[in-house]
Design an enzyme around this catalytic site. Structure first.
Site, PDB file in Angstrom:
ATOM      1  N   THR A  99      61.476  18.324  31.528  1.00 28.35           N
ATOM      2  CA  THR A  99      62.728  18.484  30.786  1.00 28.35           C
ATOM      3  C   THR A  99      62.577  19.482  29.641  1.00 28.35           C
ATOM      4  OG1 THR A  99      63.395  16.221  31.320  1.00 28.35           O
ATOM      5  CG2 THR A  99      64.472  17.262  29.435  1.00 28.35           C
ATOM      6  N   HIS A 186      19.250  24.344  59.969  1.00 25.83           N
ATOM      7  CA  HIS A 186      18.516  23.407  59.104  1.00 25.83           C
ATOM      8  C   HIS A 186      17.604  24.157  58.128  1.00 25.83           C
ATOM      9  CE1 HIS A 186      19.591  19.878  61.677  1.00 25.83           C
ATOM     10  NE2 HIS A 186      19.558  20.803  62.628  1.00 25.83           N
ATOM     11  N   SER A 316      18.740  38.604  32.929  1.00 23.36           N
ATOM     12  CA  SER A 316      17.965  37.675  32.122  1.00 23.36           C
ATOM     13  C   SER A 316      17.778  38.212  30.716  1.00 23.36           C
ATOM     14  CB  SER A 316      16.590  37.438  32.756  1.00 23.36           C
ATOM     15  OG  SER A 316      15.784  36.629  31.922  1.00 23.36           O
ATOM     16  N   LYS A 322      15.257  41.751  35.753  1.00 19.32           N
ATOM     17  CA  LYS A 322      15.810  40.744  36.661  1.00 19.32           C
ATOM     18  C   LYS A 322      17.309  40.995  36.849  1.00 19.32           C
ATOM     19  CE  LYS A 322      15.377  35.776  37.531  1.00 19.32           C
ATOM     20  NZ  LYS A 322      16.747  35.355  37.830  1.00 19.32           N
ATOM     21  N   GLU A 329      27.867  33.870  41.866  1.00 18.36           N
ATOM     22  CA  GLU A 329      27.773  32.663  41.033  1.00 18.36           C
ATOM     23  C   GLU A 329      29.120  32.352  40.391  1.00 18.36           C
ATOM     24  OE1 GLU A 329      23.069  33.325  39.798  1.00 18.36           O
ATOM     25  OE2 GLU A 329      24.672  34.037  38.483  1.00 18.36           O
TER      26      GLU A 329
END
Length: 461
Positions: A99, A186, A316, A322, A329
């Site tokens: 509302t 697997h 990093s 790195k 991610e």
């Protein structure tokens, strides 16, 4: 802050003097200092279009003065075109059913129209937010309609973005169709495949997700607008529901029609929940695909490293040089957040009671968030990660020929049990299957290499 004083059924209340909204919006701003988030842009636009459609139909029926209808349409069109969005200030967590947002829209349109007619802000003459802007409407039918219209707008963008990502994977699949690599089941060595087949499978999956999301548009196009407060059509002109859907279809370009049961379309948000579920399905598939890519890119020395992702930022603060898979991610995090929003949509879908689901403001917000976040995240990943993927073909080939899973290719030649013994010998000794096959006189090296290539390409011979 300079204020003006307005009056409603509860009494007087101060409103910022330069605000285009009015007293009920000002009360809601004070009552709901919850998330600090303004309404969704597509939702603001959709709700303004509802007001345009209603004004047209009410004027055509002779219920609304044509001069007032023109000013309502002019003001609402400005909002639909992106103007005055800063005037929509009610928090996403607000009064049940929405509302407060409905009145926010009514008041902004009324004030804009009255000033255009020579009046002033906060003096609702000759045009009143309830009597004229809200004519033939209720929060109970305009808010769920606006949620569906906003969802349809976002659906188009999300489906397009999903197809963009699928095309990127298709291109990678075509480029790497002959890059033989070891399959893995697997997370263990399996029979050979190609990198191109993996990428092409991701593309197919995304296209299926896009189709499932698109399919929900059919039900979302059934609107409860015209049902008024409880689905009876109280205070609406004859044939209002059909005519207002026709006007909205012209404004949005969507296939819209009145729901066969207007009452049901205010009670139930199941069609919205189905869209949420389809988006959840996309998020689940994206999570799986994203995790696969992170595994394939793991390394660069101690992981799989079968593909290389484009470096977009240092990875990093302590390890020099790195580089992390930051785009993937980010997409993972967005997908998990989408799952949470979908759970909220599901819970609020079942929380409706009798003739109304009062949870609609938060339900709509959760749906809008999950669709917007996923659209933006997928676009970013497609542009900044997928477009720059490189394959390490030598590494893929080396893994493929070192895989214990190649023993499976011997099944037809020497049987499962004998092939299992070769696999066990390979695992124990570290010798490649190809060497053992040659040493045991089972097959010459070239014949076995050809067998590996045919198996990877899907040739059943």
């Amino acid at each position: 802050m300079t204020t003006r004083t307005e009056k409603d059924s509860l009494g007087e209340y101060p409103v910022p003097a330069d605000a285009w909204y009015g007293i009920q919006t000002a009360r809601a701003v004070e009552n709901f200092p919850i998330s600090g988030r303004a309404p969704d842009r597509d939702f603001i636009i959709a709700h303004a279009r509802v007001k345009i459609a209603a004004a047209r139909v009410n004027a055509r029926a002779g219920w609304l003065d044509e001069r007032l209808a023109r000013e309502i349409e002019r003001a609402a069109t400005a909002i639909a075109d992106g103007q005055y969005h800063g005037e929509f200030v009610v928090d996403r967590f607000q009064a049940g059913a929405g509302t407060s947002h409905n009145m926010n829209t009514n008041e902004v349109i009324a004030n804009l129209a009255n000033v255009a007619l020579g009046g002033e802000r906060g003096v609702y003459h000759p045009l009143h937010p309830n009597d004229h802007v809200n004519m033939g409407q209720s929060t109970n039918d305009t808010i769920p309609t606006a949620i569906r219209l906003a969802a349809l707008a976002k659906l188009t963008r999300l489906v397009s973005t999903t197809h963009d990502m699928a095309r990127a994977f298709d291109a990678l699949g075509a480029r790497e169709q002959n890059t033989v690599k070891s399959g893995r089941t697997h997370l263990q060595d399996a029979v050979p495949t190609t990198l191109g087949r993996e990428f092409s499978a991701y593309a197919w999956t995304l296209k299926r997700c896009a189709r499932r999301i698109q399919d929900t548009a059919i039900d979302l196009g059934e609107l409860g607008l015209g049902g008024s407060a409880v689905g009876t059509g109280l205070n609406t002109p004859p044939h209002y529901a059909k005519q207002v859907c026709t006007e909205l279809a012209l404004l949005t370009g969507e296939a819209l029609r009145p729901a066969p049961d207007l009452c049901a379309q205010m009670q139930s948000m199941a069609d919205v929940m189905q869209l949420s579920a389809a988006v959840r399905g996309l998020a689940l598939e994206l999570t799986r695909i994203t995790n696969d890519l992170r595994l394939l890119a793991s390394g660069p020395r101690t992981g799989l490293a079968e593909i290389r992702l484009p470096p977009v930022q240092p990875g990093s603060s302590i390890m020099p040089g790195k580089v992390n898979p930051v785009m993937l991610e980010m997409l993972n995090q967005v997908c998990y957040q989408v799952l949470g929003q979908d759970a909220a949509v599901a819970a609020m879908t079942q929380a409706g009671q009798l003739e109304l689901n009062v949870m609609m403001p938060a339900l709509g917000s959760a749906l809008f968030d999950m669709m917007d976040w996923l659209t933006r995240a997928m676009t970013a990943v497609t542009e900044r990660a997928l477009a720059g993927i490189e394959a390490d073909r030598d590494r893929c080939r080396a893994y493929a020929h070192a895989s214990v899973g190649l023993a499976t290719l011997l099944n037809r030649a020497i049987g499962y049990s004998a092939a299992a013994r070769v696999a066990q010998e390979s695992e124990a000794s570290g010798q490649p299957i190809a060497d053992l096959v040659a040493a045991h006189g089972l097959m010459d090296r070239q014949t076995f290499a050809d067998l590996v290539a045919r198996a990877a390409s899907g040739d059943p011979s």
